[in-house]
Structures are given as structure tokens and as C-alpha cells.
Design a protein around this motif. Structure first.
Motif, short mmCIF file in Angstrom:
data_model
loop_
_atom_site.label_atom_id
_atom_site.label_comp_id
_atom_site.label_asym_id
_atom_site.label_seq_id
_atom_site.Cartn_x
_atom_site.Cartn_y
_atom_site.Cartn_z
N GLY A 1 -21.48 -5.66 -22.71
CA GLY A 1 -22.85 -5.60 -23.47
C GLY A 1 -22.69 -4.98 -24.76
O GLY A 1 -21.26 -5.13 -25.32
N SER A 2 -23.43 -4.35 -25.27
CA SER A 2 -23.29 -3.53 -26.49
C SER A 2 -22.23 -2.47 -26.50
O SER A 2 -21.91 -1.88 -25.44
N THR A 3 -21.59 -2.88 -27.52
CA THR A 3 -20.18 -1.83 -27.72
C THR A 3 -20.48 -0.33 -27.83
O THR A 3 -19.56 0.26 -27.83
N LEU A 4 -21.83 -0.16 -28.32
CA LEU A 4 -21.97 1.11 -28.63
C LEU A 4 -22.76 2.14 -27.17
O LEU A 4 -23.83 1.17 -27.10
N VAL A 5 -22.41 2.86 -26.85
CA VAL A 5 -23.10 3.53 -25.65
C VAL A 5 -23.46 5.04 -25.94
O VAL A 5 -22.50 5.67 -26.62
N GLU A 6 -24.47 5.31 -25.42
CA GLU A 6 -24.98 6.67 -25.62
C GLU A 6 -25.25 7.54 -24.54
O GLU A 6 -25.44 6.68 -23.25
N SER A 7 -24.97 8.93 -24.54
CA SER A 7 -25.44 9.66 -23.40
C SER A 7 -26.66 10.41 -23.76
O SER A 7 -27.06 10.33 -24.71
#
Lengths: 113, 112
Positions: free
Chosen positions: A53-59
Motif C-alpha cells: 500500500g502507501s509507501t509512507l508509513v508512520e509511527s
């Protein structure tokens, strides 16, 4: 077989400054990508992961990482670091939900006041 | 919150002695891993279990290391005899297979 390269063994930075920890991987098949954090004499804690999915992942604590397939990279960034972010950060890959993780050698993030 | 338990946290032994480490994974996690982390390096897999069966032990030095998970729950990793080069952190992890491995606090082994 997969491999992970973390070019920087140590990254010193001042509090509230931005930081980027670099991670490149090599694999002949599609991979899942992870960042783990390790505080002194403790086990590893998952920071964030890319599965699809989205290539940007956040914590939840302000870190983010972007999967770049063409550059085979998964760099970790934070716009403003805190003293409490001082720890060792490991990038890792796997090829399935059950497969073992292949880790990089780690990057020590040193945040000073 | 459920956690992976490991004991002891620290172990000091002399070379040629036997040592054993214990791991209790999160309840319901069928897959269990033992990793070894040498100082300044990332963890490397020693052995992977699915329930009580070994899935991968290709990197386990079988002349001195052994691992078991008899009832498919907790696991023991043994070294006999220990060598100076075995000094490291031994990490246990478990998963349900949903792409997240949960790690225990580790056992820090020092061989004198």
C-alpha cells in the motif's frame, strides 16, 4: 537471500533537529520492511513496518519511513528529535509473515542537548 | 499487554561450562525464534520453531548448541560447552505470522 545495509553506524544530532537514518536492502523477491528500536540492554521494539500500500508509513512517536522500490531504500526520518530518542535503530527485511528477519548492523542515534 | 519472557536476564559463565536460556512466548504464538546479537551487530537467526517442530536451524552451531520446544509453548536454548566467542545477547521472539515479531528482553551472556 536478502541483505540489509545501514551505512551509518552512528548519527549524532542535537535535540529538536531533524534526522534521517539510512537503510538499503537487496532481495530477488518482494520484501516486507521494518524498523526496530533497541534501548540499552533491552530487546527490540517494532517502530514501524511496510507491508504494502502507501509507501509512507508512520509511527506513533513521530518517526516515518518511505519505501522506495527503485532505490531499494527504506530510510527513517523524524523532523524533530528528543533526548529520549537516543537508542540503536535496526532496519530489517522479511519475505513473508512467518519468515525470519534479516537485520542490518544498526545505527546508533545519539541526541544531545 | 502480553510480552515475551526470557530468563535469566544476565549470565556469566566460564568457558567449557554449560548454559541454558529459557523463553516463554506470547500465548497463542505458534512461531518462535532464537536470535543471537553480537555487540555492535544486528541479530542473526539461530533457530526457528513452528509449534514443536524446527523450521530452520541452518545457522545453529549444532556441535555445541541445542534448542527444544517440547510442548510447542516455551523453549530452551542450551550451549555446551560455552566458548569465549559465544558472548552475546540471546533474543527470543514470537509471532502469529502477521508480519510482526515480538521480542523478549534478551539474555546477556558473558563467557570468561
Amino acid at each position: 537471500a536478502q541483505s540489509v545495509t545501514q551505512l551509518d553506524s552512528q548519527v549524532p544530532v542535537f535535540e529538536e533537529a531533524p534526522v534521517e537514518l539510512r537503510c538499503n536492502y537487496s532481495s530477488s523477491v518482494s520484501v516486507y520492511l521494518f524498523w526496530y528500536v533497541q534501548y540499552p540492554n533491552q530487546g527490540l521494539q517494532l517502530l514501524l513496518k511496510y507491508l504494502s500500500g502507501s509507501t509512507l508509513v508512520e509511527s506513533i512517536n513521530g518517526f516515518e519511513a518511505e519505501f522506495n522500490k527503485s532505490q531499494t531504500s527504506f530510510h527513517l526520518r523524524k523532523p524533530s528529535v528528543h533526548i529520549s530518542d537516543t537508542a540503536e535503530y535496526f532496519c530489517a527485511v522479511s519475505v513473508s509473515g512467518y519468515s525470519t528477519l534479516t537485520f542490518g548492523k544498526g545505527t546508533m542515534l545519539l541526541v544531545s542537548p | 499487554e502480553a510480552e515475551v519472557a526470557q530468563s535469566p536476564r544476565y549470565k556469566i559463565t566460564e568457558k567449557s561450562q554449560a548454559v541454558a536460556f529459557w523463553c516463554d512466548p506470547i500465548s497463542g504464538h505458534a512461531t518462535l525464534y532464537w536470535y543471537r546479537q553480537i555487540l555492535g551487530q544486528g541479530p542473526e537467526l539461530l533457530v526457528q520453531f513452528q509449534d514443536e517442530s524446527v523450521v530452520d536451524d541452518s545457522q545453529l552451531p549444532k556441535d555445541r548448541f541445542s534448542a527444544e520446544r517440547l510442548k510447542g509453548v516455551d523453549s530452551t536454548l542450551k550451549i555446551q560447552p560455552a566458548e569465549l566467542g559465544d558472548s552475546a545477547m540471546y533474543l527470543c521472539a514470537s509471532t502469529t505470522g502477521d508480519n510482526e515479531q515480538f521480542f523478549g528482553p534478551g539474555t546477556r551472556l558473558t563467557v570468561l
